[in-house]
Design an enzyme around this catalytic site. Structure first.
Site, mmCIF file in Angstrom:
data_model
loop_
_atom_site.group_PDB
_atom_site.id
_atom_site.type_symbol
_atom_site.label_atom_id
_atom_site.label_comp_id
_atom_site.label_asym_id
_atom_site.label_seq_id
_atom_site.Cartn_x
_atom_site.Cartn_y
_atom_site.Cartn_z
ATOM 1 N N GLU A 116 0.826 -1.207 0.000
ATOM 2 C CA GLU A 116 0.000 0.000 0.000
ATOM 3 C C GLU A 116 0.862 1.260 0.000
ATOM 4 O O GLU A 116 0.562 2.238 -0.697
ATOM 5 C CB GLU A 116 -0.941 -0.026 1.205
ATOM 6 C CG GLU A 116 -1.947 -1.174 1.116
ATOM 7 C CD GLU A 116 -2.920 -1.190 2.275
ATOM 8 O OE1 GLU A 116 -4.125 -1.038 2.034
ATOM 9 O OE2 GLU A 116 -2.466 -1.349 3.429
ATOM 10 N N GLU A 144 -4.378 -9.592 2.795
ATOM 11 C CA GLU A 144 -5.263 -9.419 3.949
ATOM 12 C C GLU A 144 -6.471 -10.351 3.942
ATOM 13 O O GLU A 144 -6.970 -10.741 5.011
ATOM 14 C CB GLU A 144 -5.724 -7.954 4.027
ATOM 15 C CG GLU A 144 -4.663 -6.973 4.504
ATOM 16 C CD GLU A 144 -3.731 -6.494 3.403
ATOM 17 O OE1 GLU A 144 -2.945 -5.570 3.657
ATOM 18 O OE2 GLU A 144 -3.770 -7.056 2.276
#
Length: 212
Positions: free
Chosen positions: A103, A123
């Site tokens: 990210e 995730e």
């Protein structure tokens, strides 16, 4: 943080052995350090990299349950610091670029990687979704079909494939090659007019922000 005033490059180095896991507090520190280098006249280009040949294997998600519920609201803001920074920001990726590291890299202007780097937003394998803007950035950069394939399955993407998708700007054969590639990009960027670079980054990000 290391600042080379001679080359006008500021380095933000993730250094938490063995895999440079990013803590919750570390996210806020990353934001603060990028903001400080953005104001530093000795820095023309910022480079984010990991120590010991690893970018980062991700965040310290085991610590999340102990955090206050409202503490999570600033995750995306902190990780978006490279995007808000007025100066060019380069992510130098080696070995692992997972989770919050991915990210963070997606929020940078340039992503340079060794050919053995693996990139992932895993995730979903923990019953979560990427919480710091990664899903949206992968969609914008690589497209919806590829983003769903990567994020909904939690797949690891090799650097060659990531380069083909546009997630990686350029590739180096190894760590030494990555150092040379980063130095070359930084030198080219520092040779450009700073005000023009700032205006171009702002304009391109404005288009990017409205692309969905």
């Amino acid at each position: 943080v290391e600042v080379d005033a001679g080359t006008r490059v500021g380095y933000l180095i993730l250094d938490r052995p063995p895999l440079n896991i990013v803590s919750y507090n570390g996210r806020g520190q990353i934001r603060a350090l990028i903001e400080a280098m953005d104001e530093d006249d000795d820095v023309g280009v910022i480079v984010i990299r990991g120590a010991s040949g690893v970018f980062t294997s991700g965040g310290d998600v085991k610590a999340f349950p102990a955090l206050p519920f409202d503490a999570m609201s600033d995750l995306a803001w902190n990780i978006a610091a490279p995007e808000r920074c007025t100066k060019p920001v380069i992510a130098a990726l080696e070995k692992y670029c997972f989770g919050v590291g991915c990210e963070l890299a997606m929020a940078c202007d340039f992503r340079l990687a060794t050919r053995d780097t693996q990139i992932a937003l895993p995730e979903i394998n923990l019953g979560e979704m990427p919480g710091s803007g990664g899903s949206v950035r992968v969609v914008r950069i690589a497209g919806l079909t590829r983003a769903k394939d990567m994020v909904m399955l939690g797949k690891r993407i090799g650097a060659e494939e990531a380069h083909g998708w546009g997630l990686v700007t350029a590739l180096a054969d190894d760590g030494a090659g990555l150092d040379a590639l980063v130095a070359d990009y930084a030198a080219q960027l520092n040779a450009k007019a700073p005000l023009a670079l700032r205006a171009i980054k702002r304009a391109l990000n404005a288009v990017y922000d409205t692309s969905l």
